[in-house]
Design a protein around this motif. Structure first.
Motif, PDB file in Angstrom:
ATOM      1  N   ASN A  77       0.800  -1.219   0.000  1.00 35.33           N
ATOM      2  CA  ASN A  77       0.000   0.000   0.000  1.00 35.33           C
ATOM      3  C   ASN A  77       0.838   1.278   0.000  1.00 35.33           C
ATOM      4  OD1 ASN A  77       0.905   0.112   2.613  1.00 35.33           O
ATOM      5  ND2 ASN A  77      -1.116  -0.028   3.565  1.00 35.33           N
ATOM      6  N   GLY A  78       2.150   1.139  -0.118  1.00 33.88           N
ATOM      7  CA  GLY A  78       3.009   2.305  -0.284  1.00 33.88           C
ATOM      8  C   GLY A  78       3.459   2.973   0.996  1.00 33.88           C
ATOM      9  N   THR A  79       3.125   2.415   2.145  1.00 37.46           N
ATOM     10  CA  THR A  79       3.557   3.024   3.392  1.00 37.46           C
ATOM     11  C   THR A  79       4.754   2.274   3.963  1.00 37.46           C
ATOM     12  OG1 THR A  79       2.066   1.656   4.701  1.00 37.46           O
ATOM     13  CG2 THR A  79       1.224   3.782   3.953  1.00 37.46           C
ATOM     14  N   GLU A  80       5.508   2.971   4.767  1.00 36.33           N
ATOM     15  CA  GLU A  80       6.659   2.379   5.440  1.00 36.33           C
ATOM     16  C   GLU A  80       6.315   2.167   6.907  1.00 36.33           C
ATOM     17  OE1 GLU A  80       9.645   1.495   4.082  1.00 36.33           O
ATOM     18  OE2 GLU A  80       8.748   1.960   2.147  1.00 36.33           O
ATOM     19  N   THR A  85      10.723   0.016  12.635  1.00 37.19           N
ATOM     20  CA  THR A  85      11.672   0.411  11.596  1.00 37.19           C
ATOM     21  C   THR A  85      12.932  -0.438  11.709  1.00 37.19           C
ATOM     22  OG1 THR A  85      12.678   2.078  13.007  1.00 37.19           O
ATOM     23  CG2 THR A  85      10.813   2.790  11.634  1.00 37.19           C
ATOM     24  N   GLN A  86      13.711  -0.447  10.650  1.00 40.02           N
ATOM     25  CA  GLN A  86      14.962  -1.213  10.663  1.00 40.02           C
ATOM     26  C   GLN A  86      15.907  -0.703  11.740  1.00 40.02           C
ATOM     27  OE1 GLN A  86      15.504  -4.012   9.002  1.00 40.02           O
ATOM     28  NE2 GLN A  86      13.432  -3.822   8.197  1.00 40.02           N
ATOM     29  N   VAL A  91      18.653  -1.583  17.002  1.00 45.02           N
ATOM     30  CA  VAL A  91      18.994  -1.130  18.358  1.00 45.02           C
ATOM     31  C   VAL A  91      18.358  -2.062  19.389  1.00 45.02           C
ATOM     32  CG1 VAL A  91      18.768   0.781  19.992  1.00 45.02           C
ATOM     33  CG2 VAL A  91      19.313   1.251  17.609  1.00 45.02           C
ATOM     34  N   LEU A  92      17.147  -2.537  19.109  1.00 46.97           N
ATOM     35  CA  LEU A  92      16.459  -3.439  20.026  1.00 46.97           C
ATOM     36  C   LEU A  92      17.235  -4.741  20.202  1.00 46.97           C
ATOM     37  CD1 LEU A  92      14.014  -4.222  21.765  1.00 46.97           C
ATOM     38  CD2 LEU A  92      12.895  -5.006  19.670  1.00 46.97           C
ATOM     39  N   LYS A  93      17.784  -5.277  19.120  1.00 45.61           N
ATOM     40  CA  LYS A  93      18.578  -6.505  19.222  1.00 45.61           C
ATOM     41  C   LYS A  93      19.721  -6.333  20.214  1.00 45.61           C
ATOM     42  CE  LYS A  93      17.947  -8.868  14.837  1.00 45.61           C
ATOM     43  NZ  LYS A  93      18.586  -9.310  13.606  1.00 45.61           N
ATOM     44  N   ALA A 132       7.624  -7.017  17.447  1.00 45.79           N
ATOM     45  CA  ALA A 132       9.057  -6.744  17.345  1.00 45.79           C
ATOM     46  C   ALA A 132       9.862  -7.970  17.746  1.00 45.79           C
ATOM     47  CB  ALA A 132       9.433  -5.551  18.227  1.00 45.79           C
ATOM     48  N   LEU A 133       9.456  -8.626  18.820  1.00 48.80           N
ATOM     49  CA  LEU A 133      10.172  -9.835  19.257  1.00 48.80           C
ATOM     50  C   LEU A 133      10.123 -10.921  18.189  1.00 48.80           C
ATOM     51  CD1 LEU A 133       9.046 -10.033  22.998  1.00 48.80           C
ATOM     52  CD2 LEU A 133      11.331  -9.509  22.139  1.00 48.80           C
TER      53      LEU A 133
END
Length: 190
Positions: A77-80, A85-86, A91-93, A132-133
């Protein structure tokens, strides 16, 4: 009668319908296959529990873009992503290598609060924490806690069976076990 562009033959539509793995694409292909076989829009809508408006929209999508326009198009649908986010996931990792501030284990709600702080937001829904996990492939791998009164190796050795030979017949019980299926009944005729 509605006209469907011949991007695929009726046989190809049927084959794709029967082998489709994605449920949404399967239902779209089913509708187009039925239409290509001569069914009316009202009939297809009733058979597949679609509205006639939706069947017309499917026909328009298929005629304009072919089979690539069928199926779940929400991913395109064209959204990010705005939360997962990457950068945030990278950073979470690293952050997951140390325990959370409260000293417990990482959970979806804790990750959601961390993501809210990372993005400078007031809050993030708890589900985004679980998402996210899953996205980064995180899994809590923790052994079960040992019971404080667990047997020592010496105690375990004493408990092991020394032989698999059954005891002699005289030691076994020959008494029949009683049935527990209900109260006693007589099968004699009255």
């Amino acid at each position: 009668m509605i006209t469907i562009k011949p991007h695929l033959s009726t046989a190809d539509l049927e084959r794709r319908y029967e082998t489709a793995a994605e449920p949404i694409a399967k239902s779209h292909l089913h509708a187009l296959w039925l239409l290509s076989r001569g069914y009316e829009i009202d009939e297809v809508a009733e058979l597949l529990s679609f509205s006639t408006r939706w069947v017309r929209m499917l026909i328009k999508r298929y005629n304009e873009g072919g089979p690539d326009r069928l199926g779940d198009q929400r991913a395109h649908n064209g959204t990010e992503p705005t939360i997962l986010t990457q950068d945030a996931l990278a950073v979470l990792k690293e952050r997951l290598k140390s325990p959370p501030e409260d000293g417990g284990q990482w959970t979806g709600p804790k990750i959601a609060r961390w993501l809210a702080a990372f993005h400078g937001r007031k809050s993030v829904h708890d589900q985004r924490g679980w998402d996210a996990l899953i996205t980064i492939g995180y899994s809590i791998q923790q052994p079960r806690p040992r019971h404080p009164q667990a047997a020592t190796q010496t105690d375990r050795a004493k408990l092991k069976k020394s032989s698999s030979v059954p005891p002699p017949m005289s030691a076994r019980s020959t008494r029949a076990r009683s049935s527990r299926s209900g109260r006693r009944t007589s099968i004699a005729l009255a």
